[in-house]
Design a protein around this motif. Sequence first.
Motif, short mmCIF file in Angstrom:
data_model
loop_
_atom_site.label_atom_id
_atom_site.label_comp_id
_atom_site.label_asym_id
_atom_site.label_seq_id
_atom_site.Cartn_x
_atom_site.Cartn_y
_atom_site.Cartn_z
N ASP A 90 0.86 -1.17 0.00
CA ASP A 90 0.00 0.00 0.00
C ASP A 90 0.90 1.22 0.00
OD1 ASP A 90 -2.57 -1.08 -0.05
OD2 ASP A 90 -2.52 -1.49 2.10
N SER A 91 0.83 1.99 -1.06
CA SER A 91 1.61 3.21 -1.16
C SER A 91 0.72 4.39 -0.78
CB SER A 91 2.14 3.38 -2.58
OG SER A 91 2.98 2.30 -2.92
N PHE A 92 1.35 5.50 -0.43
CA PHE A 92 0.63 6.71 -0.02
C PHE A 92 0.71 7.74 -1.14
CE2 PHE A 92 0.73 10.99 1.87
CZ PHE A 92 -0.49 10.99 2.53
N MET A 93 -0.40 8.47 -1.35
CA MET A 93 -0.39 9.59 -2.29
C MET A 93 -1.19 10.73 -1.67
SD MET A 93 -3.17 8.48 -5.16
CE MET A 93 -4.72 7.73 -4.63
N TYR A 153 -1.41 22.58 -8.75
CA TYR A 153 -1.57 21.40 -7.91
C TYR A 153 -0.20 20.75 -7.67
CZ TYR A 153 -6.49 21.88 -9.01
OH TYR A 153 -7.77 22.37 -9.14
N THR A 154 -0.07 20.12 -6.51
CA THR A 154 1.14 19.36 -6.20
C THR A 154 0.74 17.96 -5.80
OG1 THR A 154 2.32 21.36 -5.49
CG2 THR A 154 3.19 19.25 -4.73
N PHE A 155 1.45 16.98 -6.37
CA PHE A 155 1.17 15.56 -6.15
C PHE A 155 2.37 14.93 -5.47
CE2 PHE A 155 0.08 11.18 -7.44
CZ PHE A 155 -1.29 11.21 -7.25
N TRP A 156 2.11 14.08 -4.46
CA TRP A 156 3.17 13.43 -3.68
C TRP A 156 2.88 11.94 -3.61
CZ3 TRP A 156 2.74 13.81 2.32
CH2 TRP A 156 3.72 13.02 2.92
N VAL A 157 3.88 11.11 -3.93
CA VAL A 157 3.77 9.66 -3.75
C VAL A 157 4.89 9.19 -2.84
CG1 VAL A 157 2.56 9.18 -5.92
CG2 VAL A 157 5.06 9.18 -5.90
N GLN A 158 4.58 8.18 -2.03
CA GLN A 158 5.53 7.69 -1.03
C GLN A 158 5.26 6.22 -0.73
OE1 GLN A 158 7.96 9.64 1.11
NE2 GLN A 158 8.59 7.50 1.17
N GLU A 159 6.30 5.45 -0.64
CA GLU A 159 6.21 4.05 -0.20
C GLU A 159 7.06 3.93 1.06
OE1 GLU A 159 5.63 0.30 0.65
OE2 GLU A 159 4.50 1.30 -0.93
N SER A 161 8.20 1.12 2.59
CA SER A 161 9.10 -0.01 2.79
C SER A 161 9.94 -0.27 1.55
CB SER A 161 8.29 -1.26 3.17
OG SER A 161 7.28 -1.52 2.21
N GLU A 162 9.52 -1.18 0.68
CA GLU A 162 10.31 -1.58 -0.48
C GLU A 162 10.42 -0.47 -1.52
OE1 GLU A 162 11.89 -4.38 -0.76
OE2 GLU A 162 11.00 -5.57 0.84
N GLN A 163 11.35 -0.65 -2.45
CA GLN A 163 11.45 0.27 -3.58
C GLN A 163 10.41 -0.12 -4.63
OE1 GLN A 163 14.86 0.20 -6.40
NE2 GLN A 163 15.22 2.25 -5.59
N ILE A 164 9.59 0.84 -5.02
CA ILE A 164 8.50 0.62 -5.96
C ILE A 164 8.78 1.40 -7.23
CG2 ILE A 164 6.02 0.91 -6.36
CD1 ILE A 164 6.57 -1.02 -4.09
#
Length: 196
Positions: A90-93, A153-159, A161-164
């Motif tokens: 599950d990644s965060f955005m 607009y600004t968009f942010w993605v984050q994981e 744990s692992e590299q995605i």
Amino acid sequence: MILLAACVVPFGTAKALNWNELNDGDLSGDGNAPTFITFTEGSNLIEGTMGSLGGTGPLDADVWTFTIAAGYYLTGITLVSYSAPTGPHDSFMAIDDATSINMFDPSLHLSNGLWNEQVDGFGNTYTDLMAILDAGPAFGGTGFDGPLGPGNYTFWVQEGSEQIQYCINFEMTAVPEPGSSWLLGLAGLIMMRRRR
């Protein structure tokens, strides 16, 4: 971060690759200084990596900003590809209606949520990120309903744990001027009369 695979778009549809970390450089990880990316009408692909290799070391977040010009709407945000080494994550955005985003207080976002890879009936990745954000925010924020209109607009993605590796499509749609729909309808009526 090195990107191992190119973004493959389902059904052979041509799309503009607006940013590829392998060719264009690492996307910013700073919510106060995001990478600016120019979006155009139609599909706009962003391809990058996030997280940390093997779940150790510093986490790599990706943050970019874009502008929706007058007469356009952001009508879709879709995950085109997603590669996790040890299975689904599950990644965060998050998205905000500004040229920066607060990475410490989600209640200040326009919307945010968790996402992972989903596949359509043909084995292609198809996760409707816009629908997740539209249904949110999951962790506090203003929220929005429907397509996003003109503005910054600004968009942010984050994981965590692992590299995605991921590829996300941002769909920009022109909104016809009110008179142009009427003119098209009138032209259609004239053509039908001439056929009789």
